[in-house]
Design a protein around this motif. Structure first.
Motif, PDB file in Angstrom:
ATOM      1  N   UNK A 232       0.831  -1.205   0.000  1.00  0.00           N
ATOM      2  CA  UNK A 232       0.000   0.000   0.000  1.00  0.00           C
ATOM      3  C   UNK A 232       0.865   1.253   0.000  1.00  0.00           C
ATOM      4  N   UNK A 233       0.476   2.205  -0.809  1.00  0.00           N
ATOM      5  CA  UNK A 233       1.191   3.465  -0.899  1.00  0.00           C
ATOM      6  C   UNK A 233       1.033   4.274   0.388  1.00  0.00           C
ATOM      7  N   UNK A 234       1.986   5.157   0.636  1.00  0.00           N
ATOM      8  CA  UNK A 234       1.910   6.087   1.762  1.00  0.00           C
ATOM      9  C   UNK A 234       0.900   7.173   1.416  1.00  0.00           C
ATOM     10  N   UNK A 235      -0.191   7.304   2.170  1.00  0.00           N
ATOM     11  CA  UNK A 235      -1.213   8.313   1.843  1.00  0.00           C
ATOM     12  C   UNK A 235      -0.642   9.725   1.738  1.00  0.00           C
ATOM     13  N   UNK A 236       0.296  10.079   2.601  1.00  0.00           N
ATOM     14  CA  UNK A 236       0.878  11.421   2.552  1.00  0.00           C
ATOM     15  C   UNK A 236       1.646  11.633   1.250  1.00  0.00           C
ATOM     16  N   UNK A 237       2.329  10.582   0.786  1.00  0.00           N
ATOM     17  CA  UNK A 237       3.073  10.702  -0.471  1.00  0.00           C
ATOM     18  C   UNK A 237       2.113  10.877  -1.650  1.00  0.00           C
ATOM     19  N   UNK A 238       0.990  10.173  -1.626  1.00  0.00           N
ATOM     20  CA  UNK A 238       0.001  10.320  -2.699  1.00  0.00           C
ATOM     21  C   UNK A 238      -0.596  11.721  -2.677  1.00  0.00           C
ATOM     22  N   UNK A 239      -0.932  12.199  -1.483  1.00  0.00           N
ATOM     23  CA  UNK A 239      -1.485  13.556  -1.385  1.00  0.00           C
ATOM     24  C   UNK A 239      -0.472  14.598  -1.883  1.00  0.00           C
ATOM     25  N   UNK A 240       0.797  14.380  -1.603  1.00  0.00           N
ATOM     26  CA  UNK A 240       1.827  15.309  -2.070  1.00  0.00           C
ATOM     27  C   UNK A 240       1.905  15.320  -3.592  1.00  0.00           C
ATOM     28  N   UNK A 241       1.721  14.160  -4.197  1.00  0.00           N
ATOM     29  CA  UNK A 241       1.759  14.098  -5.663  1.00  0.00           C
ATOM     30  C   UNK A 241       0.529  14.760  -6.272  1.00  0.00           C
TER      31      UNK A 241
ATOM     32  N   UNK B  80      -9.252  17.234 -10.932  1.00  0.00           N
ATOM     33  CA  UNK B  80      -8.485  16.031 -10.640  1.00  0.00           C
ATOM     34  C   UNK B  80      -9.305  15.002  -9.863  1.00  0.00           C
ATOM     35  N   UNK B  81      -8.976  13.735 -10.090  1.00  0.00           N
ATOM     36  CA  UNK B  81      -9.562  12.624  -9.336  1.00  0.00           C
ATOM     37  C   UNK B  81      -8.451  11.598  -9.098  1.00  0.00           C
ATOM     38  N   UNK B  82      -8.785  10.479  -8.460  1.00  0.00           N
ATOM     39  CA  UNK B  82      -7.789   9.480  -8.087  1.00  0.00           C
ATOM     40  C   UNK B  82      -8.297   8.073  -8.405  1.00  0.00           C
TER      41      UNK B  82
ATOM     42  N   UNK C 271      -6.470  -1.764  -1.814  1.00  0.00           N
ATOM     43  CA  UNK C 271      -6.066  -0.662  -2.690  1.00  0.00           C
ATOM     44  C   UNK C 271      -7.247   0.293  -2.918  1.00  0.00           C
ATOM     45  N   UNK C 272      -8.425  -0.279  -3.183  1.00  0.00           N
ATOM     46  CA  UNK C 272      -9.618   0.539  -3.409  1.00  0.00           C
ATOM     47  C   UNK C 272      -9.947   1.342  -2.150  1.00  0.00           C
ATOM     48  N   UNK C 273      -9.846   0.708  -1.000  1.00  0.00           N
ATOM     49  CA  UNK C 273     -10.129   1.408   0.259  1.00  0.00           C
ATOM     50  C   UNK C 273      -9.143   2.542   0.482  1.00  0.00           C
ATOM     51  N   UNK C 274      -7.887   2.331   0.149  1.00  0.00           N
ATOM     52  CA  UNK C 274      -6.880   3.382   0.300  1.00  0.00           C
ATOM     53  C   UNK C 274      -7.199   4.576  -0.596  1.00  0.00           C
ATOM     54  N   UNK C 275      -7.580   4.296  -1.828  1.00  0.00           N
ATOM     55  CA  UNK C 275      -7.919   5.373  -2.767  1.00  0.00           C
ATOM     56  C   UNK C 275      -9.104   6.182  -2.243  1.00  0.00           C
ATOM     57  N   UNK C 276     -10.112   5.487  -1.728  1.00  0.00           N
ATOM     58  CA  UNK C 276     -11.280   6.182  -1.188  1.00  0.00           C
ATOM     59  C   UNK C 276     -10.884   7.044   0.018  1.00  0.00           C
ATOM     60  N   UNK C 277     -10.046   6.500   0.893  1.00  0.00           N
ATOM     61  CA  UNK C 277      -9.598   7.231   2.073  1.00  0.00           C
ATOM     62  C   UNK C 277      -8.840   8.496   1.694  1.00  0.00           C
ATOM     63  N   UNK C 278      -7.923   8.377   0.742  1.00  0.00           N
ATOM     64  CA  UNK C 278      -7.121   9.529   0.332  1.00  0.00           C
ATOM     65  C   UNK C 278      -8.011  10.574  -0.323  1.00  0.00           C
ATOM     66  N   UNK C 279      -8.896  10.120  -1.234  1.00  0.00           N
ATOM     67  CA  UNK C 279      -9.785  11.066  -1.920  1.00  0.00           C
ATOM     68  C   UNK C 279     -10.645  11.826  -0.919  1.00  0.00           C
ATOM     69  N   UNK C 280     -11.130  11.132   0.104  1.00  0.00           N
ATOM     70  CA  UNK C 280     -11.962  11.798   1.103  1.00  0.00           C
ATOM     71  C   UNK C 280     -11.243  12.863   1.881  1.00  0.00           C
ATOM     72  N   UNK C 281      -9.913  12.739   1.957  1.00  0.00           N
ATOM     73  CA  UNK C 281      -9.133  13.746   2.681  1.00  0.00           C
ATOM     74  C   UNK C 281      -8.696  14.906   1.793  1.00  0.00           C
ATOM     75  N   UNK C 282      -8.860  14.744   0.480  1.00  0.00           N
ATOM     76  CA  UNK C 282      -8.406  15.768  -0.464  1.00  0.00           C
ATOM     77  C   UNK C 282      -9.570  16.590  -1.018  1.00  0.00           C
TER      78      UNK C 282
END
Length: 372
Positions: free
Chosen positions: A310-319, A332-334, A357-368
């Motif tokens: 699983x990717x680091x959520x902070x790293x994905x948000x930074x990108x 933008x979307x994810x 992976x799907x859950x991670x994407x949903x979590x990150x999107x919800x924070x962005x």
């Protein structure tokens, strides 16, 4: 308020890992041990179960996982009039590892769209999905030219297509019919999957094609022209997106390179509603080619579907923040960078890891984004 129209803030490309019992049923069918109906029954049950899992994961548009297909592209293309699927001595493109069973298509007659099996497939999925939006994925029209005419070094056109403009017109008209028939069955979200642009991003592949005398800029403009004809014919309430891939088989790949070689022609001129763009590794380059994006939504494929970690959520948000330098956050979307199973074999991860992976994407999107 949640985003109403696709692509959604957290979305998927389309294919999912096939359950083990479905893989077994397909193998038995290929060996003649079970009937066509028995296989259909198994596929129907697996798709219903998948849709329930997609809904439970919070996806706002579901797919059939491409569970009825062997390949992400050939099953659809071979169902078109004038196209024949044949064995190939070897794949014209080589993955960096194992390769799929070698099959290809040839143009044997006038290309058209009539009684295609994917129409019945969509009808089933829409009924099984109930009130949830269904996303239908099909290969891009570009693949109808790329596979038999560009990759094939010894391509000889049939008489009708000695004038290549006639070929591009027939491809466009076949897809216009396809779009209309899917729409009439209730499709409101259609995705064109396309590896041609991934190949044209690869400088070594560009060099090899150009050494054969191919004018890639001309081919790219013709591909955009065909897609724009299709887009111009679509109803206003149908969303059409494009997914660009650099190869996805058993967690391997076949093309490498950033979007710069194609960005101006593609991003600056192609009128799709959104681009699903592979951005999970250095092979995809940086975000600067996105400066050519106009009003299209860009779905950033920052989470890999190839590997389980699983990717680091902070790293994905930074990108995502980095991509904002070129495209406003509202555009933008994810998503994952590709599907989880572009062929029936599937990538090298488990179903549990796929859903993580799907859950991670949903979590990150919800924070962005606030409109998830």
């Amino acid at each position: 308020m949640s985003r109403v129209n696709p692509p959604f803030r957290y979305d998927v490309v389309g294919s999912f890992l096939r359950p083990a019992d479905l893989k077994e049923a397909r193998a038995q069918h290929e060996e003649g041990k079970i009937t066509d109906q028995a296989l259909r029954d198994k596929e129907d049950g697996a798709i219903r179960e998948l849709i329930a899992k997609e809904k439970a994961a919070g996806l706002k548009a579901v797919t059939d996982g491409e569970f009825r297909r062997a390949y992400w592209h050939l099953d659809f293309l071979a169902g078109l009039d004038g196209i024949t699927e044949v064995r190939a001595d070897a794949w014209s493109v080589k993955f960096k590892g194992a390769n799929p069973k070698a099959r290809t298509i040839v143009i044997s007659d006038k290309i058209d769209f009539s009684d295609h099996p994917f129409l019945e497939h969509f009808k089933f999925t829409k009924e099984a999905a109930g009130d949830t939006l269904v996303k239908q994925t099909i290969p891009s029209p570009s693949m109808l030219h790329l596979i038999p005419c560009v990759r094939e070094e010894n391509y000889e056109p049939i008489d009708r297509y000695k004038d290549e403009d006639v070929l591009f017109d027939d491809i466009a008209n076949a897809y216009i019919k396809a779009v209309r028939k899917f729409y009439d069955l209730g499709c409101r979200y259609l995705q064109l999957d396309d590896t041609s642009w991934g190949e044209f991003c690869d400088l070594s592949k560009r060099k090899a094609y150009e050494e054969r005398g191919l004018d890639l800029d001309h081919i790219e403009r013709k591909y955009v022209e065909v897609i724009n004809k299709i887009i111009a014919s679509k109803p206003d309430d149908l969303t059409i997106t494009m997914h660009i891939c650099r190869g996805n088989f058993r967690s391997t790949w076949f093309s490498s390179g950033g979007y710069e070689p194609v960005a101006e022609i593609l991003f600056g001129n192609c009128n799709v509603d959104g681009f699903f763009l592979e951005y999970d590794s250095d092979r995809a380059g940086d975000f600067s080619p996105l400066r050519y994006i106009k009003d299209q939504t860009v779905v950033l494929g920052l989470v890999t579907s190839k590997f389980p970690d699983l990717e680091d959520p902070d790293a994905v948000r930074a990108r995502i923040k980095e991509a904002e330098k070129y495209v406003p956050l509202d555009q933008l979307c994810l998503s994952p960078q590709c599907g989880f199973s572009s062929t029936e074999e599937g990538n090298v991860l488990t179903e549990e890891q796929q859903w993580a992976k799907i859950a991670l994407i949903r979590e990150i999107a919800g924070s962005v984004w606030k409109d998830c």
